[in-house]
Design a protein around this motif. Structure first.
Motif, PDB file in Angstrom:
ATOM      1  N   MET A   1       0.625  -1.144   0.070  1.00  0.00           N
ATOM      2  CA  MET A   1      -0.018  -0.055  -0.030  1.00  0.00           C
ATOM      3  C   MET A   1       0.889   1.503  -0.075  1.00  0.00           C
ATOM      4  SD  MET A   1      -2.996  -1.425   2.543  1.00  0.00           S
ATOM      5  CE  MET A   1      -4.115   0.300   2.555  1.00  0.00           C
ATOM      6  N   LEU A   2       2.032   1.128   0.622  1.00  0.00           N
ATOM      7  CA  LEU A   2       2.923   2.360   0.609  1.00  0.00           C
ATOM      8  C   LEU A   2       3.687   2.602  -0.747  1.00  0.00           C
ATOM      9  CD1 LEU A   2       4.753   1.540   4.146  1.00  0.00           C
ATOM     10  CD2 LEU A   2       3.261   3.730   3.473  1.00  0.00           C
ATOM     11  N   GLU A   3       3.977   1.386  -1.367  1.00  0.00           N
ATOM     12  CA  GLU A   3       4.371   1.397  -2.604  1.00  0.00           C
ATOM     13  C   GLU A   3       3.654   1.930  -3.958  1.00  0.00           C
ATOM     14  OE1 GLU A   3       7.450   0.716  -4.443  1.00  0.00           O
ATOM     15  OE2 GLU A   3       8.318   1.229  -2.389  1.00  0.00           O
ATOM     16  N   THR A   4       2.235   1.685  -3.527  1.00  0.00           N
ATOM     17  CA  THR A   4       1.153   2.109  -4.691  1.00  0.00           C
ATOM     18  C   THR A   4       0.705   3.405  -4.333  1.00  0.00           C
ATOM     19  OG1 THR A   4      -0.297   0.582  -3.396  1.00  0.00           O
ATOM     20  CG2 THR A   4       0.875  -0.380  -5.347  1.00  0.00           C
ATOM     21  N   ARG A   5       1.257   4.074  -3.484  1.00  0.00           N
ATOM     22  CA  ARG A   5       0.727   5.701  -3.345  1.00  0.00           C
ATOM     23  C   ARG A   5       1.067   6.176  -4.448  1.00  0.00           C
ATOM     24  NH1 ARG A   5       0.150   8.649   1.616  1.00  0.00           N
ATOM     25  NH2 ARG A   5       1.376  10.062   0.542  1.00  0.00           N
ATOM     26  N   LEU A   6       0.243   7.296  -5.003  1.00  0.00           N
ATOM     27  CA  LEU A   6       0.426   7.818  -6.183  1.00  0.00           C
ATOM     28  C   LEU A   6       2.010   8.564  -6.321  1.00  0.00           C
ATOM     29  CD1 LEU A   6      -0.182   8.779  -9.141  1.00  0.00           C
ATOM     30  CD2 LEU A   6      -1.458  10.830  -7.854  1.00  0.00           C
ATOM     31  N   ASP A   7       2.098   9.220  -5.104  1.00  0.00           N
ATOM     32  CA  ASP A   7       3.627   9.943  -5.227  1.00  0.00           C
ATOM     33  C   ASP A   7       4.565   9.115  -5.024  1.00  0.00           C
ATOM     34  OD1 ASP A   7       3.179   8.945  -2.578  1.00  0.00           O
ATOM     35  OD2 ASP A   7       3.479  10.759  -1.349  1.00  0.00           O
ATOM     36  N   ASN A   8       4.645   8.157  -4.490  1.00  0.00           N
ATOM     37  CA  ASN A   8       5.497   7.023  -4.632  1.00  0.00           C
ATOM     38  C   ASN A   8       5.956   6.511  -6.009  1.00  0.00           C
ATOM     39  OD1 ASN A   8       7.951   5.066  -3.128  1.00  0.00           O
ATOM     40  ND2 ASN A   8       6.249   3.838  -4.409  1.00  0.00           N
ATOM     41  N   VAL A   9       4.767   6.000  -6.760  1.00  0.00           N
ATOM     42  CA  VAL A   9       4.841   5.593  -8.168  1.00  0.00           C
ATOM     43  C   VAL A   9       5.558   6.627  -9.036  1.00  0.00           C
ATOM     44  CG1 VAL A   9       3.496   4.766  -9.910  1.00  0.00           C
ATOM     45  CG2 VAL A   9       2.832   4.103  -7.835  1.00  0.00           C
ATOM     46  N   VAL A  10       5.059   7.906  -8.833  1.00  0.00           N
ATOM     47  CA  VAL A  10       5.648   8.921  -9.631  1.00  0.00           C
ATOM     48  C   VAL A  10       7.140   9.029  -9.327  1.00  0.00           C
ATOM     49  CG1 VAL A  10       5.782  11.496  -9.880  1.00  0.00           C
ATOM     50  CG2 VAL A  10       3.626  10.338  -9.885  1.00  0.00           C
ATOM     51  N   PHE A  11       7.691   9.002  -8.061  1.00  0.00           N
ATOM     52  CA  PHE A  11       9.015   8.777  -7.565  1.00  0.00           C
ATOM     53  C   PHE A  11       9.819   7.418  -8.537  1.00  0.00           C
ATOM     54  CE2 PHE A  11      12.123   6.507  -4.994  1.00  0.00           C
ATOM     55  CZ  PHE A  11      13.094   7.508  -4.926  1.00  0.00           C
ATOM     56  N   ARG A  12       9.051   6.461  -8.302  1.00  0.00           N
ATOM     57  CA  ARG A  12       9.418   5.169  -8.784  1.00  0.00           C
ATOM     58  C   ARG A  12       9.499   5.326 -10.409  1.00  0.00           C
ATOM     59  NH1 ARG A  12      12.217   1.785  -5.471  1.00  0.00           N
ATOM     60  NH2 ARG A  12      10.986   1.061  -3.666  1.00  0.00           N
ATOM     61  N   MET A  13       8.805   6.094 -11.140  1.00  0.00           N
ATOM     62  CA  MET A  13       8.950   6.258 -12.581  1.00  0.00           C
ATOM     63  C   MET A  13       9.895   7.162 -13.006  1.00  0.00           C
ATOM     64  SD  MET A  13       4.598   6.424 -13.536  1.00  0.00           S
ATOM     65  CE  MET A  13       3.764   4.889 -13.649  1.00  0.00           C
ATOM     66  N   GLY A  14      10.538   7.884 -12.026  1.00  0.00           N
ATOM     67  CA  GLY A  14      11.803   8.738 -12.220  1.00  0.00           C
ATOM     68  C   GLY A  14      11.223  10.043 -12.666  1.00  0.00           C
TER      69      GLY A  14
END
Length: 206
Positions: free
Chosen positions: A95-108
């Motif tokens: 659930m932490l990983e799939t937060r929108l802000d984290n996903v934006v970060f993971r996408m670079g």
């Protein structure tokens, strides 16, 4: 909304490892934990024997700081994770990983989770074609996140286009289009954040 306004590097030193809160600075010689690898404060260099509770508390604090959540947000997320089917600790990390802000970060698209949260809040992204400005939004498999057309000409995103981006296996990114897709919800083994989630479960189970 409440938020942490203190020194980010102080948080890394308190946890004894890099939390990557300052983007590029964390990879440079200016990184505070490389220069002073002890806890902040007057007694930071003193040797301390950690109790079982202390270990659990530090792990919870570390997870909060990695993902940029405050205590109430984190506790609420834990309670949601506990109600889901499956292993509570793994549910929490997913659930932490799939937060929108984290996903934006993971996408670079951002150099840190803090910057990603700010970019989302300022409305620079669309989710499945619709403008979105809620960093805590939970993304799902198949969701498409894209930098808004009006934002693509900004120096920030022009810089992203020139970067070599490495993304996790559960995400795909088209750098030219400044668009990313969540291919699948990540499994525990695909999450590289150094967190011992069982200690957090033990802490909240007391």
């Amino acid at each position: 909304m409440a938020r942490y306004t203190g020194a980010n590097c102080r948080l890394c030193r308190r946890e004894g490892q890099k939390l990557f809160l300052k983007g590029e600075r964390c990879y440079s010689s200016k990184c505070a934990i490389d220069r002073r690898s002890y806890a902040p404060g007057q007694h930071g260099q003193a040797r301390k024997k950690m109790s079982e509770y202390g270990l659990q508390l530090r792990e919870k604090q570390k997870a909060k700081r990695f993902y940029g959540l405050l205590e109430t947000q984190f506790r609420n997320l834990f309670e949601k994770a506990a109600k889901k089917k499956g292993i509570t600790g793994e549910n929490l990390l997913i659930m932490l990983e799939t937060r929108l802000d984290n996903v934006v970060f993971r996408m670079g698209f951002a150099s840190s989770r803090k910057e990603a949260r700010q970019l989302v809040t300022h409305g620079h992204f669309t989710l499945n074609g619709k403008k979105v400005d809620i960093p805590s939004l939970e993304v799902k498999a198949g969701d498409v996140i894209k930098v808004k057309e009006k934002s693509q000409n900004s120096p920030k995103f022009k810089e992203v286009k020139e970067m070599a981006i490495s993304v996790p296996s559960w995400i795909t990114v088209d750098v030219e289009k400044l668009e990313g897709k969540v291919v699948a919800i990540p499994r525990r083994e695909e999450i590289d954040t150094p967190i011992a989630e069982h200690l957090i479960v033990e802490l909240y189970s007391k």
